[in-house]
Design an enzyme around this catalytic site. Structure first.
Site, PDB file in Angstrom:
ATOM      1  CG  HIS B 258      -1.759   1.210   1.269  1.00 45.76           C
ATOM      2  ND1 HIS B 258      -3.035   1.252   1.129  1.00 45.76           N
ATOM      3  CD2 HIS B 258      -1.553   2.597   2.001  1.00 45.76           C
ATOM      4  CE1 HIS B 258      -3.680   2.236   1.169  1.00 45.76           C
ATOM      5  NE2 HIS B 258      -2.660   3.041   1.900  1.00 45.76           N
ATOM      6  CD  GLU B 259       1.615   3.260   3.756  1.00 47.79           C
ATOM      7  OE1 GLU B 259       1.687   4.300   3.205  1.00 47.79           O
ATOM      8  OE2 GLU B 259       0.734   3.073   4.560  1.00 47.79           O
ATOM      9  CG  HIS B 262       0.441   6.319  -0.562  1.00 48.85           C
ATOM     10  ND1 HIS B 262      -0.508   7.008  -1.143  1.00 48.85           N
ATOM     11  CD2 HIS B 262      -0.033   5.665   0.639  1.00 48.85           C
ATOM     12  CE1 HIS B 262      -1.604   6.846  -0.219  1.00 48.85           C
ATOM     13  NE2 HIS B 262      -1.401   5.761   0.591  1.00 48.85           N
ATOM     14  CD  GLU B 288      -6.194   5.481   0.558  1.00 49.17           C
ATOM     15  OE1 GLU B 288      -4.975   6.062   0.714  1.00 49.17           O
ATOM     16  OE2 GLU B 288      -6.261   4.544   1.151  1.00 49.17           O
TER      17      GLU B 288
END
Lengths: 497, 497
Positions: B258-259, B262, B288
């Site tokens: 997830h990170e 980003h 997101e």
């Protein structure tokens, strides 16, 4: 109220430098390599804004308007801030920028020259560094000697005329000792110092002892790895030391304890000067007195290894196999003339420093020409240490300092060595301190150092610290006596020899 | 020349925020705990100076004087900077300070209230947060609804009136799906997800895949641990992601990826906006969309595990024992209504968000009173997820957002989910992208994302990005279709059911 505004402003300046410091620490320890270019721009911004804020007209007004201080702490703050401000505003921006550019070029030329061991390509840059040093001294001002203006940056108030007799005395009294040690030959089996020692175990042992023996705790400090070990901090509760691991494993251990000495100094500075220019060590020499005390006077002592050898044996049984505290004590106190300053032992180290001090003084005065430097270097290496560098990379080109414009910096290493013993002798007049040292329990010593050295930050000058803590000005006597006694023991020299 | 001066100034502002960012990252990952107090002061200084420099009169003059831009990049820079400047100067310092104090108090009250599951003590602070939100909306200005002024902070240009129909559509079409999944029951043995998995091995596996699959390399990024995972960066070549290790080991893996989403977004922003306000993601929703794409659409896909299950089996044989790619794929795609948003799966997650959006809108309008909030929360939890929180700590008090004054923030999570599928569908129209995804080779997809999303930074609005990249405005259609197809497969639902 202007005092409040002044403190707010000094706090902002301090915070900007702390941020630049964190960026620098991060760059040396953790930063992804591709980040370097932008990081350079970011650090330049922070330092530029800090300088602007500190030298700006409003700061001058506030320093003026502050008038008579309310208490001693404010008095010290004003004294130090006014001094820094006066010095910072004496160098015109054009000069600072010219010097920064020239240093950058000189640094790259030095890297290249050292790589190829070619002094000639570095020579014009060294000329330029000396020229800038002379101009900087003129801009800053001095009473006796231009060197004093430069030395003052690192050792406030110290003069070349004070350094020279102390160094001459040190040289004259330790050179015979060194010759006797060399004649005596090896005092131990030094091959144990390159036995395989797992890097993580080295760091863990060094860090554990830094905490147990010297009080550096994870609650307010951390240890990381970097190419060149250093200490930095962003407050007295945020101390960072770095280490590196080499085949010669004492490098990691003693390097860690050296940086621990620096860190504990910063830790001990009184909280009342938090986020002000007073909240740093009094000078490089006083700083070095703490790092060298921990590294050499304590960690290279017999009681230290009597206490910590069992811990080492537990942490690294294969390293300690067949050894005992006494053998290790002798091994880590080898005296051996060598070409490289940063690898030098307690006895030879100061000759490396004195040589550089003498040469940079002669260069600054013009008594020595830059093109004559390698020959002068080699002659003095022969005179002091009986060695001639096979090339300039292992001789005159070995240090980064001159290429970075750091003229007047070298003496602080030896001033620190001398002060370390003078302070320790004074501390040992307290029986609790002396008894603790004999058991390698340094709590009482640390308390003495906080009381007499650390807490004052820059509110006292190095000379005031030495005189108040030891009762006399800096002298070579205690250091010479320390070396004579310690190494007569290790190398079996007769006392009256 | 005023454009050059403007860029220099924006660069300084950017550098100050980068330094504050590094201080914050350091605080969350490495900093010794006792450093916290001074670190807070240091960060406040940096943010204050950055704000001062950006909102100062000289910046206003430079933005004015810049006139007509020379090229598209400068045009975007001026547009974004003028917009930011206008917004930043619309909030008076007194308001900003009052809000900061109130948020600080509300945050502490929330920590305490959550601890004791006592909504009543938090209620007056939430009233204050809503009051401040209304005043902030008035100060910032809006056309249709005060909520729009708040939402605009996180999702520039988006309005409540655009969010509402999209959310209503999503809700109406996924609620029946959720009910069918719940009725179908378990699709796998989920106990494998808590098998012992050594923390270092978890992090190493997650980081290795972040590099191999998603392109996040140590040359420009690093991974550390923190209590709450996050991504931050100080340039596109200095990306930092954090993770944490739990008994439920997918938390570390999927959290890392997830990170990584980003981070790769920030990595892809064009270098031409380096050290300017354009050099960030276009909005929280677009950000997101990238993190959820990596975490869910890619890393929770069948091809991903077909490719990486053997790597997992190698990294943690005891975790993979008796499993295969298909079993693991089903296990990490469990759908199960639960009380806590941050633990929710792909199907139920958006209900947590929609509930919060509906409630904060009603609170802001005054249709709902703060004291009625817990009841309203619980009623909606029952309606959407068939659950009633046993206490407010597991209900209305679970999130940090409202206590930090973050009103208008929640919808961006679901907007990001919707956009993630809409973007992926558009990307798959390119056969190379589609073929790569089927083999879990994401190079072509990454190139498409850089071209259509990443490189633009804030030079395009979220709406422009969605419309240019996908050919239509944001809609729930692709997301609903994605959920229906994926979970019909996993839970064995009939297509026409």
């Amino acid at each position: 109220m202007s005092m409040d505004e002044l403190k707010r402003r000094l706090g902002q300046v301090s915070d900007l430098y702390a941020a630049a410091g964190l960026m620098s620490w991060d760059q040396e320890t953790l930063m992804p390599e591709e980040a370097a270019r932008v990081r350079g721009l970011q650090m330049a911004t922070l330092e530029g804004l800090a300088h602007e804020l500190f030298t700006g007209a409003r700061t001058a007004e506030l320093l003026e308007a502050a008038g008579e201080p309310q208490d001693e702490a404010d008095a010290a703050l004003l004294r130090v801030s006014r001094r820094d401000h006066a010095k910072a505003t004496r160098l015109p921006t054009e000069f600072v920028e010219e010097a920064a550019r020239a240093r950058n070029e000189a640094h790259h030329a030095w890297l290249d020259a050292r790589q190829r061991s070619d002094f000639a390509t570095f020579a014009p840059h060294l000329e330029k560094m000396m020229d800038l040093a002379r101009r900087q001294a003129d801009l800053l001002g001095y009473d006796e000697h231009p060197y004093d203006a430069l030395l003052d940056e690192y050792e406030p108030g110290m003069r070349a005329s004070q350094v020279e007799p102390v160094f001459a005395d040190l040289r004259d009294r330790t050179l015979p000792l060194l010759r006797r040690i060399v004649a005596a030959g090896d005092a131990a089996d030094y091959s144990v110092l390159t036995r395989p020692f797992a890097p993580e175990a080295q760091k863990a042992f060094a860090w554990r002892v830094a905490g147990e023996a010297f009080g550096l705790k994870p609650e307010f400090a951390r240890q990381d790895e970097s190419a060149h070990p250093f200490q930095t901090n962003f407050s007295r509760s945020d101390l960072r030391i770095t280490t590196r691991v080499e085949d010669y494993w004492p490098a990691c251990l003693f390097g860690t304890w050296h940086e621990t000495g620096h860190a504990m100094y910063e830790r001990g500075i009184s909280e009342r000067w938090e986020r002000t220019p007073v909240s740093r060590g009094a000078s490089l020499g006083v700083h070095e007195s703490q790092s060298r005390m921990f590294e050499n006077l304590l960690a290279r002592s017999r009681p230290f290894w009597e206490r910590y050898f069992p811990h080492l044996a537990e942490a690294a049984p294969e390293v300690a196999a067949g050894l005992d505290a006494e053998t290790l004590y002798r091994a880590v106190n080898r005296v051996s003339p060598s070409l490289i300053r940063v690898e030098a032992d307690e006895v030879t180290y100061n000759f490396h420093v004195m040589l550089r001090f003498e040469l940079e003084l002669a260069l600054l005065e013009g008594r020595l020409k830059v093109h004559e430097l390698p020959e002068a270097w080699n002659a003095r290496m022969q005179e002091y240490l009986g060695l001639t560098p096979p090339n300039d990379a292992l001789g005159v080109l070995q240090d980064i300092h001159w290429s970075s414009g750091l003229i007047g910096y070298f003496p602080t290493y030896t001033l620190g060595n001398l002060l370390s013993v003078q302070l320790l002798e004074a501390a040992k007049r307290d029986p609790a301190v002396a008894a603790g040292i004999e058991r390698a329990e340094y709590g009482p010593l640390l308390a003495w150092l906080v009381e007499n050295v650390h807490q004052h930050g820059r509110s006292l000058t190095p000379t005031q610290i030495a005189e108040r803590a030891t009762g006399r000005p800096l002298t070579a006597d205690p250091y010479v006596a320390y070396l004579q006694e310690k190494y007569a023991g290790i190398y079996g020299l007769r006392a009256e020899d």
